[in-house]
Design a protein around this motif. Structure first.
Motif, PDB file in Angstrom:
ATOM      1  N   PRO A  12       0.836  -1.183   0.000  1.00 34.02           N
ATOM      2  CA  PRO A  12       0.000   0.000   0.000  1.00 34.02           C
ATOM      3  C   PRO A  12       0.880   1.245   0.000  1.00 34.02           C
ATOM      4  O   PRO A  12       2.034   1.191   0.419  1.00 34.02           O
ATOM      5  N   THR A  27      -6.372   1.336  -0.007  1.00 28.29           N
ATOM      6  CA  THR A  27      -7.439   2.276  -0.325  1.00 28.29           C
ATOM      7  C   THR A  27      -7.840   2.109  -1.784  1.00 28.29           C
ATOM      8  O   THR A  27      -7.036   1.731  -2.627  1.00 28.29           O
ATOM      9  N   ILE A  28      -9.096   2.387  -2.058  1.00 28.19           N
ATOM     10  CA  ILE A  28      -9.553   2.392  -3.445  1.00 28.19           C
ATOM     11  C   ILE A  28     -10.103   3.781  -3.705  1.00 28.19           C
ATOM     12  O   ILE A  28     -10.888   4.300  -2.901  1.00 28.19           O
ATOM     13  N   ARG A  29      -9.663   4.378  -4.780  1.00 31.90           N
ATOM     14  CA  ARG A  29     -10.214   5.683  -5.109  1.00 31.90           C
ATOM     15  C   ARG A  29     -10.761   5.658  -6.519  1.00 31.90           C
ATOM     16  O   ARG A  29     -10.056   5.286  -7.455  1.00 31.90           O
ATOM     17  N   ILE A  75     -13.730  -1.880 -11.155  1.00 31.23           N
ATOM     18  CA  ILE A  75     -12.588  -1.810 -10.240  1.00 31.23           C
ATOM     19  C   ILE A  75     -11.540  -2.861 -10.629  1.00 31.23           C
ATOM     20  O   ILE A  75     -10.349  -2.589 -10.598  1.00 31.23           O
ATOM     21  N   ASN A  76     -11.978  -4.079 -11.022  1.00 30.05           N
ATOM     22  CA  ASN A  76     -10.972  -5.027 -11.511  1.00 30.05           C
ATOM     23  C   ASN A  76     -10.971  -5.084 -13.044  1.00 30.05           C
ATOM     24  O   ASN A  76     -10.428  -6.003 -13.640  1.00 30.05           O
ATOM     25  N   ILE A  86      -9.012   4.741 -11.706  1.00 27.61           N
ATOM     26  CA  ILE A  86      -9.134   3.921 -10.516  1.00 27.61           C
ATOM     27  C   ILE A  86      -7.756   3.893  -9.881  1.00 27.61           C
ATOM     28  O   ILE A  86      -6.769   3.621 -10.561  1.00 27.61           O
ATOM     29  N   ARG A  87      -7.711   4.200  -8.595  1.00 24.74           N
ATOM     30  CA  ARG A  87      -6.443   4.073  -7.878  1.00 24.74           C
ATOM     31  C   ARG A  87      -6.623   3.065  -6.772  1.00 24.74           C
ATOM     32  O   ARG A  87      -7.575   3.145  -5.999  1.00 24.74           O
ATOM     33  N   ILE A  88      -5.711   2.125  -6.691  1.00 23.59           N
ATOM     34  CA  ILE A  88      -5.736   1.157  -5.595  1.00 23.59           C
ATOM     35  C   ILE A  88      -4.428   1.303  -4.841  1.00 23.59           C
ATOM     36  O   ILE A  88      -3.352   1.189  -5.435  1.00 23.59           O
ATOM     37  N   ILE A 105      -6.592  -8.829  -6.867  1.00 27.85           N
ATOM     38  CA  ILE A 105      -7.902  -8.448  -6.356  1.00 27.85           C
ATOM     39  C   ILE A 105      -8.757  -9.702  -6.252  1.00 27.85           C
ATOM     40  O   ILE A 105      -8.975 -10.386  -7.238  1.00 27.85           O
ATOM     41  N   VAL A 184      -7.451  -6.379  -1.686  1.00 25.09           N
ATOM     42  CA  VAL A 184      -8.796  -5.913  -2.006  1.00 25.09           C
ATOM     43  C   VAL A 184      -9.658  -7.107  -2.400  1.00 25.09           C
ATOM     44  O   VAL A 184      -9.198  -8.030  -3.068  1.00 25.09           O
ATOM     45  N   THR A 216      -9.793  -4.631   2.288  1.00 25.23           N
ATOM     46  CA  THR A 216     -10.720  -3.634   1.770  1.00 25.23           C
ATOM     47  C   THR A 216     -11.736  -4.406   0.935  1.00 25.23           C
ATOM     48  O   THR A 216     -11.365  -5.059  -0.030  1.00 25.23           O
TER      49      THR A 216
END
Lengths: 438, 215
Positions: A12, A27-29, A75-76, A86-88, A105, A184, A216
């Motif tokens: 992370p 975090t996922i943004r 997200i994936n 998408i930020r992971i 993921i 995630v 997450t």
């Protein structure tokens, strides 16, 4: 480029402060995430902005066709976004190799998605094998995962999916999703196809797992009660994945943002609120107790000294046994064998207030004994304490929600002001994206 | 000379023919299977390509086998080449069709899951889609083999190998003492071969269809 970003993924971002526990969530943004299908004028998902904290379980809930699943699958990148990022864990994954991204993921879907031609062990071992774990490590991990989801490794290891019940299949599905220890986990209505009792068990299991693992998790459902039960925060989505409200379950229940949300919450919000609080969180009154081994005379004295009408008789292991009234004692005449009324319903400290209320309502004297882990007496909850606690809870929720609402309005006002001051902000954002890619 | 005497005196020739017949069918089936599955894999994803492949192979099957071999002789000559080409072409239809149906019949949720856990397209095909589509493909192969057994007999017309030679020899000398014996031994030989192949496929199915999806 995808090579480097794939390598950087599992750690992370340093600014998250929990770098030591590498696999416990990232975090996922989502930034202006949009999906437009060719040939339709309206986007299916329209500019979703969302920040999901590391280790948080966020539930997307909304009517069918609102784009919640599409948002999840972006997200994936099972569905490629047509716009936004998408930020992971701080890493921009919008353009990295999707195959590598997906291996980091976890993904669990409705009806488990287990491959019927592979054994349970083969199914779980798939991702570890793909990311290059050794055979021994994979085998060990498979046993560990089976254990984690509450299936006996010896028994289930070599079974085929069709030899499992729906609930067991779903557990294996979750085990497979978690096998390579992804930070995630995406879950797309994973418990939609199982019967209500099994679903309840699986939900409890997921809560327990999340307590242990702190991943997450993004969880999609159309069942609001499931959302309340599982979510740290809930995003209520309306058509085109517009976020109607994104807040804690308590806040959504006590202070729905608009008519759409309150319509979705449905009737009985106060009752649903009771599901969110455990008995251990409210005031438990202490009652005078005696044990079956105490001499009768002492029991008499205790009742008289306590000033109450009733006393609780415990068995030799400290578990509640009988309620004794003064009158019962008068009639007992030396033996307690037939005196008093048996305690037939108890709640544990982990029970929800709703369970406690149910027990109190059905008890003829309006109180229920709270027990500890091994069934030992820890206290009593009655109607009065329950009502007081609920009022306090609702009041606290209301205050908090009002505060949040206030902050939200301020933030929104700020946004509007910025938007009005010129298109500079938006253009700057788009330009930034271009630069980074170049 | 009765039938049994005939078999006794000609068993060497008959065995050689039977062996060649079986070998020709087997080899053509291998080629047809590889080709058919490949066509299926390439076309199943698109509606029109899949339908085109099925229609094309179905059209091939409507050409009478005698005509097909007759048409091939001027192009590739006599003997083995026209036999192999004709058998492979006839063998394609059931395999192509079953491969397409089988691959399309894989539960979309499983394909979604396979992609979702990070399988590449090739891995998904090799580890999920083809294994799941294998039972119908194997059925196609079985049907193809039965069909080719009969069609291979026609190959003798082009001086090809196999039990067809017995049958054609018998037909050519109708009225002679051994004519009926020849036709009978050729035909029965083909039937026996077909049954043996079918039994072999049952064993192959047992060995290659994973226990989890066996019915």
């Amino acid at each position: 480029m995808s090579e480097t970003s794939a390598a950087a993924m599992p750690t992370p971002a340093p600014d998250e402060g929990d770098g030591a526990r590498a696999a416990t969530g990232a975090t996922i943004r989502l930034e202006n995430l949009t999906k437009r299908y060719p040939g339709s004028s309206e986007p299916a998902v329209d500019s979703v902005n969302m920040e999901i904290n590391a280790g948080e379980l966020v539930v997307f809930v909304g009517p069918s066709g609102c784009g919640k699943s599409t948002t999840l699958k972006m997200i994936n990148r099972l569905i490629e976004p047509s716009g936004g990022r998408i930020r992971i864990g701080g890493e921009d994954v919008t353009h990295m190799d999707p195959v590598k991204l997906r291996r980091k993921i976890g993904y669990a879907i409705q009806s488990s998605g287990l491959f019927p031609h592979m054994t349970v062990a083969q199914n779980i071992g798939l991702v570890p094998k793909m990311v290059g774990w050794s055979k021994a490590r994979t085998a060990e991990r498979v046993e560990e995962m089976l254990d984690l989801v509450g299936l006996d490794p010896g028994e289930f290891h070599g079974r085929y999916p069709r030899q499992l019940s729906g609930g067991q299949q779903q557990r294996v599905g979750v085990a497979r999703a978690l096998a390579a220890d992804p930070p995630v986990l995406l879950m797309d209505e994973p418990f939609g196809a199982v019967d209500p009792i099994t679903r309840d068990h699986l939900q409890d299991e997921l809560i327990r797992l999340q307590h242990e693992l702190h991943k997450t998790i993004v969880f999609v459902t159309h069942d609001f009660d499931e959302a309340i039960k599982l979510g740290d925060r809930i995003a209520v989505l309306r058509e085109r994945s517009h976020i109607a409200q994104f807040d804690t379950p308590e806040a959504i229940l006590t202070n729905p943002a608009d008519d759409f949300v309150s319509g979705f919450v449905g009737a009985g919000a106060a009752l649903k609120r009771l599901n969110l609080t455990r008995v251990r969180d409210v005031e438990i009154t202490d009652y005078p107790t005696v044990t079956v081994d105490d001499p009768l005379q002492e029991i008499f004295n205790r009742v008289r000294a306590s000033g109450t009408n009733e006393i609780l008789l415990l068995d030799r292991r400290g578990r509640p046994y009988k309620w004794l009234r003064r009158g019962d004692l008068m009639r007992a005449r030396g033996s307690l064998a037939r005196a008093g009324t048996l305690v037939n319903d108890t709640v544990t400290r982990d029970a929800t207030l709703r369970d406690a209320l149910e027990a109190v309502l059905t008890d003829n004297a309006g109180r229920v004994v709270v027990t500890g882990r091994r069934g030992e007496y820890t206290g009593v909850v009655d109607m009065e304490t329950l009502m007081n606690s609920v009022h306090e809870l609702l009041e606290a929720d209301r205050l908090e929600a009002m505060e949040n609402q206030h902050e939200l309005e301020e933030a929104r006002g700020e946004q509007t002001r910025q938007a009005q001051e010129g298109v500079g902000g938006a253009a700057g954002g788009a330009g930034g994206g271009g630069e980074e890619r170049a | 000379m009765n039938f049994w005497d005939y078999l006794g005196s000609r068993h060497q020739q008959l065995l050689a023919d039977a062996y060649q017949h079986a070998s020709a069918v087997f080899q053509c089936m291998v080629v047809a299977t590889l080709l058919g599955v490949l066509i299926g894999v390439v076309t199943y994803r698109s509606d029109w390509a899949g339908n085109l492949a099925t229609t094309a192979t179905a059209t091939l099957l409507t050409i009478p086998s005698l005509a097909m071999i007759g048409l091939l002789i001027p192009v590739v000559g006599l003997g083995v080449p026209p036999t192999v080409i004709a058998l492979v072409l006839y063998g394609l239809l059931p395999i192509v069709r079953n491969a397409i149906v089988g691959l399309r019949g894989v539960d979309p949720a499983l394909v979604d899951a396979a992609t979702g856990i990070g399988m590449s397209r090739l891995a998904r095909l090799a580890r999920v889609e083809l294994p799941l589509a294998w039972p119908p493909i194997l059925t196609g192969i079985r049907v193809s083999t039965q069909m080719l057994m009969g069609i291979a007999a026609i190959a003798a017309y082009a001086s090809g190998p196999g039990l067809g030679n017995e049958i054609f020899r018998g037909i050519a000398s109708l009225g002679s003492r051994n004519a009926l014996n020849q036709v009978l031994s050729g035909t029965l030989g083909i039937i026996i071969l077909a049954l043996l192949f079918d039994a072999a496929y049952v064993v192959v199915g047992r060995l290659t269809i994973p226990r989890g999806i066996r019915v």
